[in-house]
Design an enzyme around this catalytic site. Structure first.
Site, short mmCIF file in Angstrom:
data_model
loop_
_atom_site.label_atom_id
_atom_site.label_comp_id
_atom_site.label_asym_id
_atom_site.label_seq_id
_atom_site.Cartn_x
_atom_site.Cartn_y
_atom_site.Cartn_z
N HIS A 169 0.85 -1.19 0.00
CA HIS A 169 0.00 0.00 0.00
C HIS A 169 0.89 1.24 0.00
O HIS A 169 1.37 1.67 1.04
CB HIS A 169 -0.92 -0.02 1.22
N HIS A 172 -2.71 6.90 -0.98
CA HIS A 172 -3.74 7.51 -0.11
C HIS A 172 -3.22 8.26 1.12
O HIS A 172 -3.95 8.44 2.08
CB HIS A 172 -4.75 6.43 0.36
N TYR A 174 -0.79 7.30 3.27
CA TYR A 174 -0.25 6.49 4.35
C TYR A 174 1.30 6.49 4.26
O TYR A 174 1.88 7.20 3.46
CB TYR A 174 -0.84 5.08 4.31
#
Ligand SMILES: Cc1cc2nc3c(=O)[nH]c(=O)nc-3n(C[C@H](O)[C@H](O)[C@H](O)COP(=O)(O)O)c2cc1C
Length: 366
Positions: A169, A172, A174
């Site tokens: 990931h 977004h 993070y």
């Protein structure tokens, strides 16, 4: 329009998919103390039984004290959590499915849904939660090295448990994305810098660590976004040239597939072309890409957290793009969260049986 383009098989390295439909990673917070339950396994198994080509798990965290922002988010470390994940992948395989965990570290991003806070120290490049909001100390070099190693260990565990690929990931707002973003990365060492290529170093090191852990054949997917939850208007790359400078070191580090997160897949990435993010990423790197964002639904996902409902929407625009191979795979979030049968219904042309997406769907693991 027939959905045949979605039902062509796809192969890359050891990853073999029966169709182009990917279940988007979606945090569900149904894993008390970080351990996925039998209900979590059954939730993923139902999607495997109903023809989803590749299931990406909800974000599941690496072994750093502050990697998650909700106690019910699953861990991807520790004996009990990994035993829970073993049950998940075994059930998905028994149903003929293919699955990758999405390895996650939230960094300093706050969770508006809970007051729970992970034990300190919070990991973030410069101690900012968003630009101008400094609330903690920057990560030490030791913390950075340990975090990179933690991603590698999680990837090794994914392989050992029998998962078919891994996703990182990097989107977004993070942790990995906080390194990309100038607003949250003001480091002056080798993990910072004035250019996006310099600020991509942390992500590249994470990818290298993961690649070393899984070997050359297991597919490594990297999820990226221009937009941040802290600011939807942010764009890391303003031109194709900047995008190339961002993506090239990530591909050279060992990324196989780029998962290009947009809130609405049809939005063009740069003026003068209708290619979307996944379209440009494929064109610039030659790598397979995944598109995502409001596939089959009328409204986008952030508004749905606030209670806005979405109705089923035409797939024609998506199918046209897929037919001309603008991208390779299509991730579907809420439509598959609300309806395990979505892929099967689309293949069989049962469009009148597709559901609206309502916020209530988030309350259970149906
Ligand atoms: C409930 C929910 C949880 C999500 N959690 C994650 C996550 O853990 N990791 C991630 O990369 N994206 C997450 N997303 C974003 C989705 O993967 C996807 O990009 C987004 O929902 C857009 O797709 P859709 O319009 O088909 O829903 C989440 C979305 C929803 C609705």
């Amino acid at each position: 329009m027939a959905a045949d383009a979605l039902f062509r098989p796809f192969t890359h390295k050891s990853l073999k998919l029966k169709n182009r439909i990917v279940m988007a990673p979606m945090t569900r917070s149904f894993s008390p103390e970080g351990v996925p339950t039998p209900e979590v396994a059954a939730y993923y198994r139902r999607r495997a039984e109903a023809e989803v080509g590749l299931i990406l798990s909800e974000g599941t965290v690496v072994a750093r004290p502050s990697a998650k922002n909700d106690p019910n988010v699953p861990d991807f470390h520790g004996e009990q959590a990994l035993a829970g994940w073993k049950r998940v992948i075994d059930e998905v395989h028994a149903a003929g499915g293919v699955m990758a965990p999405q390895l996650w570290h939230v960094g300093s991003a706050r969770n508006p849904m809970t007051t729970w806070a992970a034990p300190p120290p919070v990991d973030s490049p410069s101690g900012f939660s968003s630009p101008g909001k400094k609330f903690t100390e920057p990560m030490t070099e030791e913390a950075i090295a340990d975090t990179i190693a933690a991603f590698g260990r999680a990837a090794a565990d994914a392989r050992r448990l029998g998962f078919d690929a891994v996703e990182l990931h990097g989107a977004h707002g993070y942790l990995i994305d906080q390194f990309f973003w100038e607003g949250t990365n003001q480091r002056t060492d080798a993990f910072g810098g004035a250019t996006l290529a310099e600020r991509s170093r942390f992500a590249a090191e994470v990818v290298k660590s993961v690649r070393a852990a899984v070997g050359p054949e297991m597919v490594v997917i990297l999820r990226l976004s221009q937009w941040k939850q802290q600011d939807f208007k942010v764009r890391l790359a303003a031109t194709p040239k900047e995008m190339e400078a961002w993506l090239t070191p990530l591909v050279e580090a060992g990324t196989d597939i780029l998962h290009c997160s947009q809130r609405r897949f049809w939005e063009p990435e740069f003026e003068g072309s209708d290619l979307n993010f996944a379209g440009w990423a494929k064109k610039l790197t030659g790598k397979p890409t995944i598109t995502v964002g409001s596939v089959g639904l009328s409204g986008e996902f952030i508004a749905s957290f606030g209670g806005e409902s979405s109705k089923p929407a035409s797939l024609d625009n998506l199918l046209h793009r897929l037919e001309r191979d603008e991208f390779d795979l299509v991730a579907v979030g809420r439509a598959l969260l609300a309806d395990a049968q979505w892929a099967r219904k689309v293949r069989e042309g049962r469009n009148h049986e597709l559901y609206d997406f309502k916020k209530e769907a988030l309350a259970s693991l149906a």
